[in-house]
Scaffold this active site. Sequence first.
Site, PDB file in Angstrom:
ATOM      1  N   HIS A 446     -64.641  71.231   5.354  1.00 37.89           N
ATOM      2  CA  HIS A 446     -64.241  69.825   5.481  1.00 37.89           C
ATOM      3  C   HIS A 446     -64.570  69.308   6.880  1.00 37.89           C
ATOM      4  O   HIS A 446     -64.900  70.091   7.774  1.00 37.89           O
ATOM      5  CB  HIS A 446     -62.724  69.677   5.247  1.00 37.89           C
ATOM      6  N   ASP A 448     -62.564  66.834   9.831  1.00 37.40           N
ATOM      7  CA  ASP A 448     -61.254  66.236  10.078  1.00 37.40           C
ATOM      8  C   ASP A 448     -61.419  64.718  10.061  1.00 37.40           C
ATOM      9  O   ASP A 448     -62.452  64.190  10.467  1.00 37.40           O
ATOM     10  CB  ASP A 448     -60.693  66.720  11.411  1.00 37.40           C
ATOM     11  N   HIS A 503     -66.228  72.301   9.088  1.00 37.83           N
ATOM     12  CA  HIS A 503     -65.642  73.599   9.400  1.00 37.83           C
ATOM     13  C   HIS A 503     -64.754  74.090   8.267  1.00 37.83           C
ATOM     14  O   HIS A 503     -64.447  73.352   7.328  1.00 37.83           O
ATOM     15  CB  HIS A 503     -64.860  73.518  10.714  1.00 37.83           C
ATOM     16  N   ARG A 513     -52.697  85.324   9.710  1.00 41.07           N
ATOM     17  CA  ARG A 513     -53.186  84.415  10.743  1.00 41.07           C
ATOM     18  C   ARG A 513     -52.414  83.094  10.712  1.00 41.07           C
ATOM     19  O   ARG A 513     -52.123  82.567   9.629  1.00 41.07           O
ATOM     20  CB  ARG A 513     -54.678  84.158  10.530  1.00 41.07           C
TER      21      ARG A 513
HETATM   22  O1  LIG Z   1     -57.130  77.318  10.765  1.00 39.89           O
HETATM   23  C1  LIG Z   1     -58.175  76.941  11.263  1.00 39.89           C
HETATM   24  O2  LIG Z   1     -58.857  77.636  12.008  1.00 39.89           O
HETATM   25  C2  LIG Z   1     -58.734  75.575  10.926  1.00 39.89           C
HETATM   26  C3  LIG Z   1     -57.678  74.575  10.561  1.00 39.89           C
HETATM   27  C4  LIG Z   1     -58.257  73.233  10.225  1.00 39.89           C
HETATM   28  O3  LIG Z   1     -59.444  73.049  10.165  1.00 39.89           O
HETATM   29  C5  LIG Z   1     -57.357  72.097   9.940  1.00 39.89           C
HETATM   30  O4  LIG Z   1     -56.129  72.275   9.917  1.00 39.89           O
HETATM   31  O5  LIG Z   1     -57.897  70.988   9.703  1.00 39.89           O
HETATM   32 FE   LIG Z   2     -59.886  70.914  10.124  1.00 40.90          FE
END
Ligand SMILES: O=C(O)CCC(=O)C(=O)O
Ligand SMILES: [Fe+2]
Length: 564
Positions: A446, A448, A503, A513
Amino acid sequence: MTTHSKNDLLTDDHITPIDFESIDGFPESHSWPQFDESLNKIQTHDLKDSLIPVIDLASPNAKTLISQACETWGVFQVVNHGVPFELVKKVESESRRLFALTTHEKCKVLRSVDGATGYGSPKLSPFFDKRMWHEGFTIMGSCVDDAKVLWPHEYQRFCDTMDAYQNQMKLLIHNLLLMILEPLDVTQEEMNWAIPAHDSQSVLQLNSYPSCPNPSRAVVAIMTTNSKNDLLTDDHITPIDFESIDGFPESHSWPQFDESLNKIQTRDLKDSLIPVIDLVSPNAKTLISQACETWGVFQVVNHGVPFELVKKVESESRRLFALTTHEKCKVLRSVDGATGYGSPKLSPFFDKRMWHEGFTIMGSCVDDAKVLWPHEYQRFCDTMDAYQNQMKLLIHNLLLMILEPLDVTQEEMNWAIPAHDSQSVLQLNSYPSCPNPSRAVGLASHTDSLLLTILNQCGIDGLEIFVEGLGWRRVPSVEGAFVVNVGDLLHIFSNAKFPAVTHRAMVNQSEHRISVAYFHGPPAESRLAPSSKFQKPCFKSLLVKEYLSLKYKHFFEALSLVRA
Ligand SMILES: O=C(O)CCC(=O)C(=O)O
Ligand SMILES: [Fe+2]
């Protein structure tokens, strides 16, 4: 992609390919929703070889191998098939000769609306909303009529080649069908029906796929993308019960990725790719500008956020996700709610579920925290409040450094930097350790949505960015560093000078994690457009909230929908 009944839609537009000769850039008509590249890159070479058998037709066990391949895969490759190599090469060069003609020439033999042969787009075009990066030429029997139109004096070479090739194909089909059908013990009558005869049907299809400026958007989409409103159900909000789960459910099993592609990066390459910028260094501003333009993402150290606070946010997040599923579901996000516990908001856009649970905070989280810990909510709230304040300061500093070199107006600067009416979201992400990480996705691909994101990976790698031409790249977790990335709104405001980086988050087998993301955006009611400093805006102007509702509905396509 919506599929249509072909008859509703078949128009000339589905027959005439785009003019590949004169095209400049990459048209919206051919831009498919972005898909997860990794899903396409399924196998290493070894795996591929073992997957689809290459069968030597001259070998004594060819028939057995062919039967097995037909049953298992429905596909196989053959060598030693008896078709002369020179003829195979000639068909290729004659095909290239045809597609190298001008669009004007090729359109002289355009397939008619109810015709079967000639030049044109794929016959499956009417069933898809987007066009394919393809032109084809279809031959049934003799192609002399079309060839004479294309090359009034030089048609013979083309026709002879295609005729000879069709004859060779007929022989090969004959042999293959004997080998395939004999073990099924079919009747002689059935055999005659199947093998080539004077009244069988045969089609020779030449396909051409010109090189493409944007291949990642031009290939056929793998994931169906759905309009979110059609599909949002509770099922997209409640995460799986990670507490009691045993094994790895099909609902969470994504098509296999090519693990090797991720492993080939050396530490050096990874480090050189995404800069780690020291905010107190004198050239921080220059490095940030470069990183925004080149990658849309960078890491920062010496950012001024107290280390103890960063650690506290992580431990409070772990305390929350360690609660039982029953407890966490007491603060489940509602169907049209924005805050609380739940699955990623992008879930409805994907067929498969993500290995993820999250908790979303906007402003104060005291109401939810009181439900979770009636007597001990204060520590959680204080930590999240303090962290949000620190993020606001950091965002302020980063935006000054990012926007100053763009020479934006003071009004635009005020619009972007944190104010009482800006939007901010604190997102706690939890990716429990996973029994089958190679088939799971933590957070699917996606961009952001807002201006800028500050992400804390909390010491465990998992974030990956997609780099055109390189594929997916890990962003290593650097002690004390935050990842900063450009979101859709900054991409638009920068007139596409800064990419909104695509990403995703991957999971691992041994560790649970946690990541903490802070998203910042301008007021929802404010107007969004490329900065007035850009002479030729490449996006339309609209309200921030209008863009966000487009994103909420169309996800992958939202950015292309607002292109000017
Ligand atoms: O957890 C991650 O490394 C990415 C999180 C992410 O891309 C988001 O919360 O929009
Ligand atoms: Fe993100």
